[in-house]
Every structure is written in structure tokens, then in C-alpha cells.
Design a protein around this motif. Structure first.
Motif, mmCIF file in Angstrom:
data_model
loop_
_atom_site.group_PDB
_atom_site.id
_atom_site.type_symbol
_atom_site.label_atom_id
_atom_site.label_comp_id
_atom_site.label_asym_id
_atom_site.label_seq_id
_atom_site.Cartn_x
_atom_site.Cartn_y
_atom_site.Cartn_z
ATOM 1 N N LEU A 11 0.741 -1.140 -0.041
ATOM 2 C CA LEU A 11 0.022 -0.122 -0.140
ATOM 3 C C LEU A 11 0.824 1.145 0.155
ATOM 4 O O LEU A 11 0.559 2.279 -0.649
ATOM 5 N N THR A 12 1.966 1.358 0.699
ATOM 6 C CA THR A 12 2.818 2.337 0.820
ATOM 7 C C THR A 12 3.497 2.799 -0.695
ATOM 8 O O THR A 12 3.934 3.946 -0.769
ATOM 9 N N ALA A 13 3.658 1.824 -1.417
ATOM 10 C CA ALA A 13 4.010 2.096 -2.950
ATOM 11 C C ALA A 13 2.867 2.280 -3.913
ATOM 12 O O ALA A 13 3.085 2.669 -4.931
ATOM 13 N N ALA A 14 1.904 2.419 -3.345
ATOM 14 C CA ALA A 14 0.659 2.555 -4.528
ATOM 15 C C ALA A 14 0.476 4.264 -4.861
ATOM 16 O O ALA A 14 0.769 5.143 -3.984
ATOM 17 N N GLU A 50 11.489 3.533 4.374
ATOM 18 C CA GLU A 50 13.006 2.992 4.654
ATOM 19 C C GLU A 50 13.300 1.844 4.115
ATOM 20 O O GLU A 50 14.510 1.172 3.677
ATOM 21 N N HIS A 51 12.339 0.635 3.724
ATOM 22 C CA HIS A 51 12.613 -0.562 3.389
ATOM 23 C C HIS A 51 11.975 -0.822 1.764
ATOM 24 O O HIS A 51 12.136 -1.855 1.530
ATOM 25 N N ALA A 52 11.531 0.149 1.300
ATOM 26 C CA ALA A 52 10.819 -0.119 -0.016
ATOM 27 C C ALA A 52 11.057 1.408 -0.977
ATOM 28 O O ALA A 52 10.888 2.339 -0.426
ATOM 29 N N PRO A 53 11.725 1.020 -1.832
ATOM 30 C CA PRO A 53 12.473 2.116 -2.588
ATOM 31 C C PRO A 53 11.389 3.270 -3.033
ATOM 32 O O PRO A 53 11.630 4.366 -2.981
ATOM 33 N N SER A 54 10.099 2.802 -3.372
ATOM 34 C CA SER A 54 9.242 3.754 -4.023
ATOM 35 C C SER A 54 7.969 3.916 -2.845
ATOM 36 O O SER A 54 6.818 4.627 -3.156
#
Length: 108
Positions: A11-14, A50-54
Motif C-alpha cells: 500500500l505504501t508504494a501505491a 525506509e525498506h521500500a524504494p518507491s
């Protein structure tokens, strides 16, 4: 209809448009024009930025409508998961079947 689970991953990359749709699901219990059953649950998974680039943090409108559970597996839990996953992948039941040969011409 029966109750179900709507699972939303990463969800945080959406993009913002997807996050806006999530807010509608949370507020109106409606997904894509389809009302959710009263007993249905919405579950989302995400990684911190901090753990997912996008990834970016969720906005306040969404964060105020969810319960956050932080979970970090131990090394032992990761090892158990990986060994079980490997066993399943290598199990003879999971090996792909060889392709069926095409029937010879004239045969049905």
C-alpha cells in the motif's frame, strides 16, 4: 453474498489515485462500485518507506482510519518459513507435469 477479506498489498508504494480509492473503501465500504458485505474485512500490508524504494508514508486521512500493527519476524521465524517453502517447492506433488504430446494426425 458472503463476507470476505479484501487484501491490499504494498500500500505504501501505491500511487495517490489508489490511495484515494482506499479511503473510499474505508469510509463507504465500497470497492469499485461494489458494496462490501457488512462482515467483510479490509486488510492491507506495506513496508515502511525506509525498506521500500518507491514507498511513502500514508497520509493522515488514511492513517486515522486504520489500525497499524508492526511486525518484524525473528531470524528463526524467517528460517522456518524458508525451509517450509523450500520443502513445498521441491515436493514431487508440486513438480510440473511433462507436456502432453500432440495426437498424431488422423487421431482424435
Amino acid at each position: 453474498r458472503e463476507p470476505g477479506i479484501l487484501f491490499l498489498d504494498e500500500l505504501t508504494a501505491a500511487p495517490p489515485s489508489v490511495r484515494a480509492a482506499l479511503l473510499r473503501v474505508l469510509l463507504e465500504r465500497n470497492a469499485g462500485g461494489t458494496p462490501l458485505h457488512e462482515g467483510s474485512r479490509v486488510i492491507a500490508a506495506c513496508n515502511p518507506p525506509e525498506h521500500a524504494p518507491s514507498a511513502t508514508e500514508l497520509d493522515a486521512a488514511n492513517l486515522n482510519r486504520v489500525s497499524r500493527i508492526r511486525y518484524a519476524p525473528t531470524i528463526g521465524e524467517i528460517g522456518t518459513f524458508m525451509s517450509r517453502a523450500g520443502e513445498r517447492l521441491l515436493s514431487p506433488r508440486r513438480r510440473p507435469r511433462p507436456p502432453r504430446s500432440a495426437p498424431e494426425q488422423g487421431m482424435v
